[in-house]
Design an enzyme around this catalytic site. Structure first.
Site, short mmCIF file in Angstrom:
data_model
loop_
_atom_site.label_atom_id
_atom_site.label_comp_id
_atom_site.label_asym_id
_atom_site.label_seq_id
_atom_site.Cartn_x
_atom_site.Cartn_y
_atom_site.Cartn_z
CB ILE A 93 68.63 58.53 84.15
CG1 ILE A 93 69.74 57.25 83.93
CG2 ILE A 93 69.24 59.65 85.16
CD1 ILE A 93 70.83 57.94 83.05
CB THR A 94 64.29 60.12 88.26
OG1 THR A 94 65.66 60.59 89.15
CG2 THR A 94 63.97 58.92 88.70
N GLY A 95 64.92 62.63 86.21
CA GLY A 95 65.37 63.85 86.03
C GLY A 95 66.81 64.04 84.78
CB ALA A 96 67.49 61.84 82.02
CB SER A 98 68.54 69.78 83.03
OG SER A 98 68.18 69.78 84.47
N GLY A 99 71.34 68.95 83.36
CA GLY A 99 72.48 68.61 84.20
C GLY A 99 73.18 67.37 84.39
CE1 TYR A 276 69.23 69.59 96.34
CE2 TYR A 276 71.02 69.92 97.89
CZ TYR A 276 70.58 69.57 96.61
OH TYR A 276 71.47 68.82 95.84
#
Ligand code: LMG
Ligand code: NDP
Ligand code: PMR
Length: 401
Positions: A93-96, A98-99, A276
């Site tokens: 999982i990329t960017g795990a 936060s959020g 974005y």
């Protein structure tokens, strides 16, 4: 059966194909009736290496906490009764840190059925986040990945392969959003940062890791890219200005460098919020192009999703304080599109592992009864010709063609 986003809109709203939105103010969410959010590898080297070869390789010094693991077949007869058991799935999982990514890592780890590789740009932040979320040590590994650098993406892929872990599911989740930036900033290779990170970094990562997914013997292999409602102009949220629009892709063709080409995909003036939303359109187009090119041959499920409006995450860190204060109550009480980080994580975890969500080429959303459904993408986000062009241009920009 695919439900149409527009069919879930309150009757006072109708959105025409060309993206025009008609609204009569009676019965709108802003006036009391809910607008539910849902309303609405190629490898560097062509040599295909066997998993055994991966496992035999030595761990490199530079691999960050890449634990050794002997790859076992997905299904073995480990129990005394001889019952078939499924090995733990292995999901990147990329960017795990936060959020949504963190919440998904937690939800999957808690099942005991998944080992989560948290692919993050800030190792210490990720470690702290995993600890404070209470994810058990044996259920995760953190590996460094900065999507704003293609070298880092390639390094991550090397390190991951050296770890010997299989790749059963890849989740492209990380993103940046610069709603208040007046001037563009750029990735290591000089791409405008939002499209560079959210789209091009993930594009290279998923192209490279496709081979690893192919080699997995897990029963349901998936590549998931997080999309969003705000990139879809067939929804109310997608009609809040500035709207996503890739135009004729002249900026993308030029490399988004702001020098001899525009920093925006459509060739226009820089607008961080639009960049974005454009990047999310690229994410959704990429998922479909993967599906068309590789689903039949590989059996991999390619999907994207809109997890709901997770109004409290770090995504809005660069927005003005007043926005950050008002946005969560606005989404909770007015649009009713709000979803907590925890619940959004459960949604994405469903797309990763639920046996009923194996259909490929789908953009998942959740209705007001919290049930998943196949949502309809906007005309631009489902444009076959645009998907092909974005794929081919991106391939050149990341050095695969
Ligand atoms: C841009 O602004 C920013 O400039 C950019 O930096 C980036 O953040 C980008 O999409 C992200 O947004 C969008 C801006 C411009 O919209 C607003 O934020 C205006 C806010 C106005 C608030 C009025 C709503 C009243 C509800 C009260 C609730 C209180 C809580 C407030 C919380 C605010 C958090 C968002 O938008 C415009 O140009 C005009 C806004 C028109 C909306 C367009 C939506 C299209 C659909 C039309 C349906 C009409 C429904 C009713 C409209 C009435 C409300 C204006
Ligand atoms: P967050 O900001 O909480 O999470 C984003 C993650 O991406 C962070 O972990 C961040 O790392 C990471 N990241 C950013 N840049 C890079 C980079 N260059 N390399 C590696 N990782 C990076 O936002 P959300 O959880 O809200 O966003 C997750 C996904 O959900 C995104 O794809 C977003 O578009 C999507 N989404 C979000 C919605 C929402 O309402 N929040 C709605 C619809 C979709 P770090 O922690 O180091 O900053
Ligand atoms: Mg939006 C059904 C109504 C709905 C939903 C589900 C969202 C989701 N938003 C809705 C409506 C509106 N928003 C309306 C009517 C307005 C004008 C007042 C509005 C405004 C607004 C702003 C300024 N909304 C925003 C912003 C942002 O800066 C966010 C954004 O566009 O980020 C790219 C955002 C969002 N609204 C959403 C969602 C999910 C977002 C966040 C991000 C994303 O797509 O990932």
């Amino acid at each position: 059966m695919a439900l149409h986003a527009t069919s879930l809109l309150p009757s006072a709203f109708s959105i025409h194909k060309e993206g025009k939105l008609n609204a009569s103010l009676k019965e709108t969410g802003l006036f009391g009736v809910s607008f539910s959010d849902n309303l609405k590898a190629d490898l560097n080297s062509p040599v295909i290496r066997s998993k055994r070869e991966f496992n035999q390789r030595k761990l490199p010094v530079g691999a960050i906490r890449a634990q050794t693991a002997v790859t076992t077949p997905a299904i073995n007869r480990a129990t005394p009764e001889g019952k078939k058991t499924l090995r733990k799935g292995s999901v990147v999982i990329t960017g795990a840190s936060s959020g949504l990514g963190l919440a998904t890592a937690k939800a999957l780890a808690e099942t005991g059925k998944w080992h989560v590789i948290m692919a993050c740009r800030d190792f210490l932040k990720a470690e702290r986040a995993a600890k404070s979320a209470g994810i058990a040590k044996e259920n995760y590994t953190i590996m460094h990945l900065d999507l704003a650098s293609l070298d880092s993406v390639r390094q991550f892929v090397d390190n991951f392969r050296r770890s010997g872990r299989p790749l059963d599911v890849l989740v492209c989740n990380a993103a940046v959003y610069q709603p208040t930036a007046k001037e563009p900033t750029f990735s290591a290779e000089g791409f405008e940062i939002s499209v560079g990170t959210n789209h091009l970094g993930h594009y290279l990562l998923s192209r490279l890791l496709l081979d690893d997914l192919k080699q997995s013997d897990y029963p349901s292999k998936r590549l998931i890219i997080v999309g969003s409602i705000t990139g879809n102009t067939n929804t109310l949220a997608g009609n809040v200005p500035p709207k996503a629009n890739l135009g004729d892709l002249r900026g993308l063709a030029g490399g988004l460098n702001g020098l001899n080409s525009s920093s925006m995909i459509d060739g226009g003036d820089f607008d961080g919020a639009k960049a974005y939303k454009d990047s999310k359109v690229c994410n959704m187009l990429t998922m479909q192009e993967f599906h068309r090119r590789y689903h039949e041959e590989t059996g991999i499920t390619f999907a994207s999703l809109y997890p709901g409006c997770i109004a409290t995450t770090g995504l809005f860190r660069e927005h003005i304080p007043l926005f950050r204060l008002l946005f969560p109550p606005f989404q909770k009480f007015i649009t009713k599109g709000f979803v907590s980080e925890e619940d959004s994580g459960k949604r994405l975890a469903q797309v990763v592992s639920d046996p009923s969500l194996t259909k490929s080429g789908v953009y998942w959303s959740w209705n007001k009864d919290l049930a998943s459904f196949e949502n309809q993408l906007s005309q631009e986000a489902s444009d076959v010709e645009k998907a092909r062009k974005v794929w081919e241009m991106s391939e050149k920009l990341v050095g695969l063609a």
